[in-house]
Scaffold this active site. Structure first.
Site, mmCIF file in Angstrom:
data_model
loop_
_atom_site.group_PDB
_atom_site.id
_atom_site.type_symbol
_atom_site.label_atom_id
_atom_site.label_comp_id
_atom_site.label_asym_id
_atom_site.label_seq_id
_atom_site.Cartn_x
_atom_site.Cartn_y
_atom_site.Cartn_z
ATOM 1 N N LYS A 198 8.158 5.131 5.155
ATOM 2 C CA LYS A 198 9.133 5.927 3.969
ATOM 3 C C LYS A 198 9.298 7.389 4.466
ATOM 4 C CE LYS A 198 6.734 4.833 0.388
ATOM 5 N NZ LYS A 198 5.641 4.029 0.924
ATOM 6 N N ARG A 231 8.115 4.463 -8.997
ATOM 7 C CA ARG A 231 7.032 3.530 -8.609
ATOM 8 C C ARG A 231 6.628 2.653 -9.856
ATOM 9 N NH1 ARG A 231 4.537 6.675 -4.220
ATOM 10 N NH2 ARG A 231 2.517 5.758 -3.571
ATOM 11 N N ARG A 275 -3.299 7.102 10.390
ATOM 12 C CA ARG A 275 -2.461 8.474 10.256
ATOM 13 C C ARG A 275 -3.184 9.612 10.479
ATOM 14 N NH1 ARG A 275 1.385 8.160 5.168
ATOM 15 N NH2 ARG A 275 -0.573 7.646 4.240
ATOM 16 N N ARG A 307 -5.600 12.382 5.620
ATOM 17 C CA ARG A 307 -5.410 12.409 4.263
ATOM 18 C C ARG A 307 -6.699 11.878 3.539
ATOM 19 N NH1 ARG A 307 0.480 10.181 2.316
ATOM 20 N NH2 ARG A 307 -0.595 9.075 0.876
ATOM 21 N N ARG A 349 -4.155 1.054 -3.260
ATOM 22 C CA ARG A 349 -2.823 1.493 -3.452
ATOM 23 C C ARG A 349 -1.986 0.270 -3.229
ATOM 24 N NH1 ARG A 349 -3.241 5.975 1.232
ATOM 25 N NH2 ARG A 349 -1.118 5.803 1.148
HETATM 26 P P1 AP5 Z 1 4.490 7.097 6.606
HETATM 27 O O1 AP5 Z 1 5.887 7.322 7.050
HETATM 28 O O2 AP5 Z 1 3.445 8.038 6.358
HETATM 29 O O3 AP5 Z 1 4.603 5.667 5.635
HETATM 30 P P2 AP5 Z 1 4.692 6.018 3.985
HETATM 31 O O4 AP5 Z 1 5.616 4.722 3.576
HETATM 32 O O5 AP5 Z 1 5.256 7.219 3.757
HETATM 33 O O6 AP5 Z 1 3.430 6.032 3.332
HETATM 34 P P3 AP5 Z 1 2.525 6.868 2.329
HETATM 35 O O7 AP5 Z 1 1.028 6.258 2.508
HETATM 36 O O8 AP5 Z 1 2.781 8.253 2.430
HETATM 37 O O9 AP5 Z 1 3.114 6.052 1.142
HETATM 38 P P4 AP5 Z 1 2.526 6.012 -0.155
HETATM 39 O O10 AP5 Z 1 3.599 5.699 -1.034
HETATM 40 O O11 AP5 Z 1 1.174 5.156 -0.236
HETATM 41 O O12 AP5 Z 1 1.767 7.613 -0.396
HETATM 42 P P5 AP5 Z 1 2.423 8.695 -1.346
HETATM 43 O O13 AP5 Z 1 2.218 9.899 -0.636
HETATM 44 O O14 AP5 Z 1 3.638 8.449 -1.765
HETATM 45 O O15 AP5 Z 1 3.729 5.886 7.913
HETATM 46 C C1 AP5 Z 1 2.504 5.688 7.781
HETATM 47 C C2 AP5 Z 1 1.699 5.655 9.254
HETATM 48 O O16 AP5 Z 1 2.367 4.838 9.937
HETATM 49 C C3 AP5 Z 1 2.037 7.175 9.951
HETATM 50 O O17 AP5 Z 1 0.783 7.272 10.543
HETATM 51 C C4 AP5 Z 1 3.081 6.757 10.727
HETATM 52 O O18 AP5 Z 1 3.080 7.594 12.007
HETATM 53 C C5 AP5 Z 1 2.939 5.308 11.144
HETATM 54 N N1 AP5 Z 1 4.226 4.918 11.459
HETATM 55 C C6 AP5 Z 1 5.518 5.036 10.669
HETATM 56 N N2 AP5 Z 1 6.581 4.197 11.072
HETATM 57 C C7 AP5 Z 1 5.952 3.598 12.169
HETATM 58 C C8 AP5 Z 1 6.379 2.359 12.864
HETATM 59 N N3 AP5 Z 1 7.754 1.967 12.967
HETATM 60 N N4 AP5 Z 1 5.460 1.826 13.958
HETATM 61 C C9 AP5 Z 1 4.141 2.229 13.831
HETATM 62 N N5 AP5 Z 1 3.611 3.090 13.046
HETATM 63 C C10 AP5 Z 1 4.475 3.908 12.300
HETATM 64 O O19 AP5 Z 1 1.730 8.868 -2.686
HETATM 65 C C11 AP5 Z 1 0.213 9.145 -2.549
HETATM 66 C C12 AP5 Z 1 -0.469 9.084 -4.027
HETATM 67 O O20 AP5 Z 1 0.226 9.928 -4.694
HETATM 68 C C13 AP5 Z 1 -0.425 7.682 -4.473
HETATM 69 O O21 AP5 Z 1 -1.276 6.745 -4.212
HETATM 70 C C14 AP5 Z 1 -0.303 7.936 -6.272
HETATM 71 O O22 AP5 Z 1 -1.678 8.345 -6.649
HETATM 72 C C15 AP5 Z 1 0.358 9.552 -6.192
HETATM 73 N N6 AP5 Z 1 1.713 9.084 -6.276
HETATM 74 C C16 AP5 Z 1 2.728 9.525 -5.391
HETATM 75 N N7 AP5 Z 1 3.979 9.357 -5.976
HETATM 76 C C17 AP5 Z 1 3.748 8.626 -7.331
HETATM 77 C C18 AP5 Z 1 4.536 8.206 -8.456
HETATM 78 N N8 AP5 Z 1 5.957 8.238 -8.284
HETATM 79 N N9 AP5 Z 1 3.977 7.646 -9.467
HETATM 80 C C19 AP5 Z 1 2.747 7.688 -9.542
HETATM 81 N N10 AP5 Z 1 1.785 8.316 -8.602
HETATM 82 C C20 AP5 Z 1 2.275 8.832 -7.375
#
Ligand code: AP5
Length: 209
Positions: free
Chosen positions: A14, A89, A128, A154, A165
């Site tokens: 994402k 979410r 990552r 991270r 997660r």
């Molecule tokens: P990446 O693009 O970073 O993936 P992502 O979907 O953004 O994954 P996140 O881990 O950031 O999502 P998340 O939803 O768990 O975390 P968030 O920060 O929102 O890609 C991942 C890896 O894969 C990278 O290394 C990339 O290079 C690689 N990659 C990408 N595309 C690829 C491809 N096509 N092929 C191969 N490799 C690839 O949330 C973190 C925490 O914050 C949550 O756990 C929660 O505690 C809190 N939080 C955030 N938002 C909320 C909310 N709305 N409500 C409640 N808690 C929240």
């Protein structure tokens, strides 16, 4: 300008894909995870409260997330649309977002779900790496950082935390799709493949005009 939700499990790509589309679409990426990590890094009291949940891989309570989103949407760069990454979410977050956008005479135009199988998720997340200076994200195997770049992992990218997660994604986040489906807004994109390939698949389903 559109209001788009980039949806999918942790590690689906994402954030990577949202960043690639920001300049073409002329709207900002709004990542609740990134906003919370910045707050945590600042050492503020609010950041410490986020950390209690984030370090365990648990969702931050809705009311805290919504307060943050309300403030973010008031910023000038988000006046004409946004890519919501990692938000909403939970169903209450989706309902609240409808209200916030409705008060601005806006609505969600499309929910783009990046589909990636569970097996790939752990590999993507544990591989990552982030350049703390630029915020640029890499993957040790699929998108390695340039030689000499100092990168960090991270804190919530361990296998154990990723499993939590993912479980919360299935139980609390995936049902959000039922909120949007009756309006015909949900479109699924295969998130497996090269970065350019996935970007092209997303571009093909973006709202026209
Ligand atoms: P990446 O693009 O970073 O993936 P992502 O979907 O953004 O994954 P996140 O881990 O950031 O999502 P998340 O939803 O768990 O975390 P968030 O920060 O929102 O890609 C991942 C890896 O894969 C990278 O290394 C990339 O290079 C690689 N990659 C990408 N595309 C690829 C491809 N096509 N092929 C191969 N490799 C690839 O949330 C973190 C925490 O914050 C949550 O756990 C929660 O505690 C809190 N939080 C955030 N938002 C909320 C909310 N709305 N409500 C409640 N808690 C929240």
């Amino acid at each position: 300008m559109p209001d788009l939700v980039f949806f999918g499990p942790p590690g689906a790509g994402k954030g990577t894909q949202a960043k690639r589309l920001v300049s073409a679409l002329g709207i900002p990426q709004i990542s609740t995870g990134e906003i919370m990590r910045a707050e945590r890094k600042s050492g503020s009291e609010l950041g410490q409260r986020f950390d209690e949940f984030m370090s365990k891989g648990k969702l931050v309570p809705d009311e805290m997330v919504l307060e943050l989103m309300e403030k973010r949407l008031k910023q000038e760069d988000a006046a004409r649309g946004a890519i919501f990454d990692g938000f909403p979410r939970s169903v209450p977050q989706a309902e609240a977002l409808d209200g916030l956008l409705g008060s601005l005479d806006r609505q969600i135009d499309k929910v783009i779900v990046l589909e990636v199988p569970e097996d790939s998720i752990v590999e993507r997340i544990t591989g990552r790496r982030i350049d703390p200076a630029s915020g640029q994200e890499y993957h040790v195997r699929y998108n390695p950082p340039p030689a000499g770049t100092e990168v960090v992992q991270r804190a919530d990218d361990t296998e154990e935390v990723v499993r939590t997660r993912y479980a919360d994604y299935k139980a609390i986040t995936e049902p959000v799709l039922q909120h949007y489906e009756p309006r015909g807004l949900v479109v699924t994109v295969d998130g497996v493949g090269g970065l350019d390939e996935v970007t092209e698949r997303i571009e093909a389903v973006l709202p026209k005009g």
